[in-house]
Scaffold this motif. Sequence first.
Motif, PDB file in Angstrom:
ATOM      1  N   ARG A 179     -20.415   3.538   1.861  1.00 51.96           N
ATOM      2  CA  ARG A 179     -20.303   2.087   1.954  1.00 51.96           C
ATOM      3  C   ARG A 179     -20.224   1.373   0.603  1.00 51.96           C
ATOM      4  O   ARG A 179     -20.375   0.165   0.539  1.00 51.96           O
ATOM      5  N   ILE A 180     -19.963   2.097  -0.470  1.00 57.06           N
ATOM      6  CA  ILE A 180     -20.028   1.467  -1.787  1.00 57.06           C
ATOM      7  C   ILE A 180     -18.725   0.807  -2.207  1.00 57.06           C
ATOM      8  O   ILE A 180     -18.709  -0.298  -2.753  1.00 57.06           O
ATOM      9  N   ALA A 181     -17.601   1.455  -2.009  1.00 56.52           N
ATOM     10  CA  ALA A 181     -16.343   1.045  -2.630  1.00 56.52           C
ATOM     11  C   ALA A 181     -15.923  -0.363  -2.230  1.00 56.52           C
ATOM     12  O   ALA A 181     -16.082  -0.781  -1.080  1.00 56.52           O
ATOM     13  N   GLY A 182     -15.381  -1.083  -3.201  1.00 52.94           N
ATOM     14  CA  GLY A 182     -14.752  -2.367  -2.919  1.00 52.94           C
ATOM     15  C   GLY A 182     -13.365  -2.148  -2.345  1.00 52.94           C
ATOM     16  O   GLY A 182     -12.737  -1.095  -2.543  1.00 52.94           O
ATOM     17  N   ALA A 183     -12.855  -3.137  -1.643  1.00 54.90           N
ATOM     18  CA  ALA A 183     -11.535  -3.011  -1.028  1.00 54.90           C
ATOM     19  C   ALA A 183     -10.423  -2.922  -2.056  1.00 54.90           C
ATOM     20  O   ALA A 183      -9.297  -2.537  -1.727  1.00 54.90           O
ATOM     21  N   ASP A 184     -10.721  -3.273  -3.313  1.00 53.50           N
ATOM     22  CA  ASP A 184      -9.714  -3.213  -4.368  1.00 53.50           C
ATOM     23  C   ASP A 184      -9.730  -1.887  -5.125  1.00 53.50           C
ATOM     24  O   ASP A 184      -8.998  -1.708  -6.101  1.00 53.50           O
ATOM     25  N   ALA A 185     -10.556  -0.937  -4.703  1.00 55.46           N
ATOM     26  CA  ALA A 185     -10.619   0.370  -5.356  1.00 55.46           C
ATOM     27  C   ALA A 185      -9.409   1.220  -4.962  1.00 55.46           C
ATOM     28  O   ALA A 185      -8.694   0.915  -4.001  1.00 55.46           O
ATOM     29  N   ASN A 186      -9.189   2.298  -5.713  1.00 52.00           N
ATOM     30  CA  ASN A 186      -8.068   3.192  -5.446  1.00 52.00           C
ATOM     31  C   ASN A 186      -8.490   4.230  -4.401  1.00 52.00           C
ATOM     32  O   ASN A 186      -9.365   5.058  -4.672  1.00 52.00           O
ATOM     33  N   PRO A 187      -7.904   4.226  -3.201  1.00 47.85           N
ATOM     34  CA  PRO A 187      -8.335   5.161  -2.148  1.00 47.85           C
ATOM     35  C   PRO A 187      -8.257   6.625  -2.556  1.00 47.85           C
ATOM     36  O   PRO A 187      -9.095   7.429  -2.139  1.00 47.85           O
ATOM     37  N   TYR A 188      -7.259   6.998  -3.360  1.00 47.91           N
ATOM     38  CA  TYR A 188      -7.155   8.391  -3.797  1.00 47.91           C
ATOM     39  C   TYR A 188      -8.375   8.795  -4.627  1.00 47.91           C
ATOM     40  O   TYR A 188      -8.967   9.852  -4.418  1.00 47.91           O
ATOM     41  N   LEU A 189      -8.733   7.961  -5.586  1.00 57.31           N
ATOM     42  CA  LEU A 189      -9.845   8.287  -6.471  1.00 57.31           C
ATOM     43  C   LEU A 189     -11.176   8.227  -5.723  1.00 57.31           C
ATOM     44  O   LEU A 189     -12.055   9.065  -5.939  1.00 57.31           O
ATOM     45  N   VAL A 190     -11.327   7.227  -4.857  1.00 59.15           N
ATOM     46  CA  VAL A 190     -12.566   7.093  -4.090  1.00 59.15           C
ATOM     47  C   VAL A 190     -12.800   8.320  -3.223  1.00 59.15           C
ATOM     48  O   VAL A 190     -13.894   8.914  -3.236  1.00 59.15           O
ATOM     49  N   LEU A 191     -11.784   8.733  -2.479  1.00 60.16           N
ATOM     50  CA  LEU A 191     -11.946   9.889  -1.591  1.00 60.16           C
ATOM     51  C   LEU A 191     -12.153  11.166  -2.396  1.00 60.16           C
ATOM     52  O   LEU A 191     -12.947  12.031  -1.994  1.00 60.16           O
ATOM     53  N   ALA A 192     -11.471  11.304  -3.529  1.00 61.64           N
ATOM     54  CA  ALA A 192     -11.667  12.487  -4.373  1.00 61.64           C
ATOM     55  C   ALA A 192     -13.112  12.586  -4.839  1.00 61.64           C
ATOM     56  O   ALA A 192     -13.726  13.663  -4.799  1.00 61.64           O
ATOM     57  N   ALA A 193     -13.685  11.475  -5.298  1.00 66.49           N
ATOM     58  CA  ALA A 193     -15.066  11.485  -5.777  1.00 66.49           C
ATOM     59  C   ALA A 193     -16.042  11.784  -4.643  1.00 66.49           C
ATOM     60  O   ALA A 193     -17.030  12.517  -4.834  1.00 66.49           O
ATOM     61  N   ILE A 194     -15.791  11.232  -3.455  1.00 65.73           N
ATOM     62  CA  ILE A 194     -16.684  11.463  -2.321  1.00 65.73           C
ATOM     63  C   ILE A 194     -16.634  12.922  -1.885  1.00 65.73           C
ATOM     64  O   ILE A 194     -17.677  13.571  -1.696  1.00 65.73           O
ATOM     65  N   LEU A 195     -15.440  13.472  -1.726  1.00 66.94           N
ATOM     66  CA  LEU A 195     -15.326  14.872  -1.313  1.00 66.94           C
ATOM     67  C   LEU A 195     -15.949  15.808  -2.330  1.00 66.94           C
ATOM     68  O   LEU A 195     -16.642  16.769  -1.973  1.00 66.94           O
ATOM     69  N   ALA A 196     -15.711  15.533  -3.615  1.00 67.45           N
ATOM     70  CA  ALA A 196     -16.282  16.384  -4.661  1.00 67.45           C
ATOM     71  C   ALA A 196     -17.810  16.315  -4.639  1.00 67.45           C
ATOM     72  O   ALA A 196     -18.493  17.336  -4.815  1.00 67.45           O
ATOM     73  N   GLY A 197     -18.373  15.125  -4.411  1.00 69.22           N
ATOM     74  CA  GLY A 197     -19.817  14.992  -4.316  1.00 69.22           C
ATOM     75  C   GLY A 197     -20.378  15.752  -3.127  1.00 69.22           C
ATOM     76  O   GLY A 197     -21.412  16.437  -3.240  1.00 69.22           O
ATOM     77  N   MET A 198     -19.712  15.661  -1.978  1.00 69.27           N
ATOM     78  CA  MET A 198     -20.165  16.391  -0.790  1.00 69.27           C
ATOM     79  C   MET A 198     -20.119  17.897  -1.033  1.00 69.27           C
ATOM     80  O   MET A 198     -21.065  18.624  -0.682  1.00 69.27           O
ATOM     81  N   LEU A 199     -19.041  18.376  -1.650  1.00 66.20           N
ATOM     82  CA  LEU A 199     -18.915  19.810  -1.921  1.00 66.20           C
ATOM     83  C   LEU A 199     -19.969  20.281  -2.917  1.00 66.20           C
ATOM     84  O   LEU A 199     -20.530  21.378  -2.776  1.00 66.20           O
ATOM     85  N   ALA A 214      -7.679  20.495  -2.097  1.00 69.89           N
ATOM     86  CA  ALA A 214      -7.459  21.942  -2.215  1.00 69.89           C
ATOM     87  C   ALA A 214      -8.781  22.677  -2.388  1.00 69.89           C
ATOM     88  O   ALA A 214      -8.978  23.781  -1.848  1.00 69.89           O
ATOM     89  N   ARG A 215      -9.705  22.079  -3.146  1.00 71.53           N
ATOM     90  CA  ARG A 215     -11.033  22.674  -3.301  1.00 71.53           C
ATOM     91  C   ARG A 215     -11.760  22.723  -1.961  1.00 71.53           C
ATOM     92  O   ARG A 215     -12.449  23.710  -1.639  1.00 71.53           O
ATOM     93  N   THR A 216     -11.602  21.675  -1.165  1.00 69.82           N
ATOM     94  CA  THR A 216     -12.207  21.646   0.171  1.00 69.82           C
ATOM     95  C   THR A 216     -11.636  22.755   1.034  1.00 69.82           C
ATOM     96  O   THR A 216     -12.359  23.476   1.734  1.00 69.82           O
ATOM     97  N   HIS A 217     -10.318  22.926   0.983  1.00 66.19           N
ATOM     98  CA  HIS A 217      -9.660  23.971   1.765  1.00 66.19           C
ATOM     99  C   HIS A 217     -10.121  25.355   1.323  1.00 66.19           C
ATOM    100  O   HIS A 217     -10.298  26.261   2.145  1.00 66.19           O
ATOM    101  N   ALA A 218     -10.306  25.535   0.011  1.00 68.48           N
ATOM    102  CA  ALA A 218     -10.761  26.829  -0.506  1.00 68.48           C
ATOM    103  C   ALA A 218     -12.147  27.185   0.034  1.00 68.48           C
ATOM    104  O   ALA A 218     -12.499  28.366   0.120  1.00 68.48           O
ATOM    105  N   ALA A 219     -12.912  26.172   0.401  1.00 62.10           N
ATOM    106  CA  ALA A 219     -14.232  26.399   0.988  1.00 62.10           C
ATOM    107  C   ALA A 219     -14.147  26.606   2.497  1.00 62.10           C
ATOM    108  O   ALA A 219     -15.186  26.709   3.171  1.00 62.10           O
ATOM    109  N   GLY A 220     -12.935  26.669   3.036  1.00 65.54           N
ATOM    110  CA  GLY A 220     -12.748  26.874   4.467  1.00 65.54           C
ATOM    111  C   GLY A 220     -12.957  25.628   5.293  1.00 65.54           C
ATOM    112  O   GLY A 220     -13.259  25.705   6.491  1.00 65.54           O
ATOM    113  N   LEU A 221     -12.784  24.453   4.667  1.00 67.43           N
ATOM    114  CA  LEU A 221     -13.050  23.192   5.348  1.00 67.43           C
ATOM    115  C   LEU A 221     -11.872  22.237   5.191  1.00 67.43           C
ATOM    116  O   LEU A 221     -11.061  22.375   4.275  1.00 67.43           O
TER     117      LEU A 221
END
Length: 459
Positions: free
Chosen positions: A361-381, A136-143
Amino acid sequence: MTFQTSADCTGSPLHEVERYLAEHPDTEAVEFLITDTNAVMRGKWAPAGSIEKAFTSGVAFPFSMFGLDVWGREVMETGLHVDTGDRDGFCRAVPGSLRPVPWADVPTGQVMLTMATEGGEPFHGDPRQALERTVARTHAAGLRPCVAFELEFYLLTAADGQTAAEAYRPVLSLGDGPDRQNMYALSDLSAHAGFFADVRAAAKAQSIPIDTIISEAAPGQFEVNLKHRVDGLAAADDALMLKRLIQETARRHGLRATFMAKPFMPWAGNGMHLHISLVDGEGRNVFADPARGQTLLEAAVAGLLDTMAPAMLVFVPTWNGYRRLLPGSYAPTRAAWGHNNRSVAVRIPAGETAALRVEHRIAGADANPYLVLAAILAGMLDGIEGGRTPPPPTDRNAYEAPAPELPDQMEEAVGLFRKSDFIRRTFGVEYRSMFAAIKDAEIAAFRSEISPLERSTYL
């Protein structure tokens, strides 16, 4: 500007149920699925008549589901268990997630759930809600995030042995020794053609967009790549459902599939790589914009590098996962970036300008995809909104680059996570405390176990 996601599809929720039952009139049962903090799929089985409830009033599950450690044990320090009455929340269906279960013995459907409080508010402990807030934060930025997951795993076969380490070994396609790599070998794929054919068939039945399948860098190791989706929530849903599909299909073939980050010390670990670009309201990749694309890309990279260490516990959430981060292993050990360089943490893949993206390329295959993607998107923003500039890219061996070292022990990662303002802003104070408490409990459990090596050495 608003964008539609998988979580806010229009139309009557019951229309999805009616359509599914019309297409699958012999459905006898349903599996209700919800992902816990450690990316373990939990839920319950119910008769087919219960499907409608998931799309209306909701299915009751305790909030404490999100306060379990990796073994499924209650971690009292999360504050979600008996000290607060072990209250129920109500889980409602994720729109579009009602799918058939190809491997079930009787005609069965499955539906993904997300947790709400008694008052109907999103529950802070649900990892999917954390990603939804960041999207939602990404969308608020028009992305909008355009995301593709890559997942590595081992196929194992039963072996003689008393311990878990002895009970399984990687499957081999040929009679040569288990220490050979045979990377990208078509023979390894052909040896398991029946298994992968069933994986593709099940993915088609469940609308999971599988792309390529590769024989990887160790015996019995493979990688399945998903096609990119301009919907971050749906992409993470796909990754979780793909893992379950692979594990269940392997079981039907008398095999075991493991996404454990480092199951064998001599061989490569299992990673979860994410390819991410950002598109505007017209569907154009902003990183490919001739006027500002390079600036936005580098700002996003800078944000990822700056937030990498505090988010390490999200990317590598298990005690075992830190064994994967070794020099020369193609799992990163430093916060470095570069173009067409697989030794870095953030890679800019070679390819057409229109497909310009970052590969994390950091995350292990046993990580939680929701949390991993949230952290990556927040870092990019953070990087884009702050107009940050990264250090020079690394064009050689990143394991020897003058870049900050990443945490290589779970205790260090927990400490950085617990005090990070970035984590607080991304996941909230309650989630930060809950996740750290779970990981503290897991560390304590591993530290209390005496290893076979200790006994064989000192007894």
